[in-house]
Design a protein around this motif. Structure first.
Motif, PDB file in Angstrom:
ATOM      1  N   TRP A  15    -135.151 -38.852 -46.991  1.00 39.60           N
ATOM      2  CA  TRP A  15    -134.082 -38.511 -47.927  1.00 39.60           C
ATOM      3  C   TRP A  15    -134.682 -38.003 -49.233  1.00 39.60           C
ATOM      4  O   TRP A  15    -135.422 -38.729 -49.893  1.00 39.60           O
ATOM      5  N   ARG A  21    -133.793 -32.029 -54.299  1.00 42.62           N
ATOM      6  CA  ARG A  21    -132.464 -31.477 -53.983  1.00 42.62           C
ATOM      7  C   ARG A  21    -132.152 -30.268 -54.873  1.00 42.62           C
ATOM      8  O   ARG A  21    -131.607 -29.265 -54.410  1.00 42.62           O
ATOM      9  N   ALA A  38    -125.380 -30.530 -51.313  1.00 45.86           N
ATOM     10  CA  ALA A  38    -126.645 -31.087 -51.806  1.00 45.86           C
ATOM     11  C   ALA A  38    -126.830 -32.551 -51.430  1.00 45.86           C
ATOM     12  O   ALA A  38    -127.940 -32.986 -51.141  1.00 45.86           O
ATOM     13  N   ASP A  39    -125.740 -33.328 -51.399  1.00 48.65           N
ATOM     14  CA  ASP A  39    -125.855 -34.751 -51.074  1.00 48.65           C
ATOM     15  C   ASP A  39    -126.123 -34.992 -49.592  1.00 48.65           C
ATOM     16  O   ASP A  39    -126.356 -36.129 -49.181  1.00 48.65           O
ATOM     17  N   LEU A  41    -128.490 -32.953 -47.867  1.00 52.45           N
ATOM     18  CA  LEU A  41    -129.804 -32.395 -47.537  1.00 52.45           C
ATOM     19  C   LEU A  41    -130.761 -33.516 -47.149  1.00 52.45           C
ATOM     20  O   LEU A  41    -130.857 -34.531 -47.841  1.00 52.45           O
ATOM     21  N   HIS A  42    -131.468 -33.322 -46.036  1.00 49.87           N
ATOM     22  CA  HIS A  42    -132.389 -34.344 -45.528  1.00 49.87           C
ATOM     23  C   HIS A  42    -133.291 -33.728 -44.463  1.00 49.87           C
ATOM     24  O   HIS A  42    -133.022 -32.628 -43.979  1.00 49.87           O
ATOM     25  N   TRP A 146    -142.575 -31.953 -52.259  1.00 48.26           N
ATOM     26  CA  TRP A 146    -141.745 -33.162 -52.210  1.00 48.26           C
ATOM     27  C   TRP A 146    -142.622 -34.333 -51.797  1.00 48.26           C
ATOM     28  O   TRP A 146    -143.267 -34.295 -50.758  1.00 48.26           O
TER      29      TRP A 146
END
Length: 172
Positions: A15, A21, A38-39, A41-42, A146
């Motif tokens: 996550w 993000r 956007a919430d 995205l994973h 990331w």
């Protein structure tokens, strides 16, 4: 959870944090198609499909005991799954740590008799950015570094299209 008749659709994922993000959203702005919220995205490690509520204790135990450390991931280009019309953020070189985490996840599921029925043999680590999308136009995308440090078990709620994190843990 609801009564045992409820069979949630579940998956394990890495996550992203807020900064990752935001960087992914900048990529989305340059793509055609329907952007993924956007919430949502994973990076999916394993799609488990519909599971009985009685499977949850074992699935939560797998999440808790999976051996993994935080890992750097570098997304450096956008790609496309033609058959699914998905545009996605790609890694030119998936890290051995990510591939090992995927292997450990699949082995743990198999040991518990919970191996996904529909999981592909070939793992293509990616983050879906847009649906109903044509192939991304060739162009430069600023690489996204990331530090993946959160592993989650998520329920995909079909009726609303929302995701609900059932459990998460930080990777050391």
């Amino acid at each position: 959870m609801s009564p045992d008749t409820h069979c949630p659709r579940l998956f394990y994922a890495l996550w992203p944090d807020a900064a990752t993000r935001a960087a992914l959203a900048a990529w989305q702005a340059r793509l055609d198609g329907k952007p993924v919220r956007a919430d949502k995205l994973h990076l999916t490690l394993a799609f488990l499909g519909q599971r009985r509520v009685s499977d949850l204790p074992a699935l939560l135990g797998i999440l808790e005991h999976m051996q993994a450390r935080a890992m750097p991931l570098l997304f450096d280009h956008a790609s496309h799954f033609a058959q699914l019309a998905l545009a996605w953020a790609a890694l030119a070189q998936p890290s051995p740590a990510l591939l090992n985490l995927r292997t450990a996840c699949m082995q743990s599921l198999a040991e518990q008799g919970l191996a996904p029925r529909f999981e592909h043999d070939r793992f293509t680590p990616h983050i879906t950015l847009a649906r109903q999308a044509p192939p991304p136009a060739i162009g430069d995308f600023a690489p996204i570094a990331w530090q993946a440090d959160e592993l989650v078990l998520v329920e995909s709620i079909k009726s609303s299209g929302d995701y609900r994190i059932l459990a998460s843990r930080k990777l050391s």
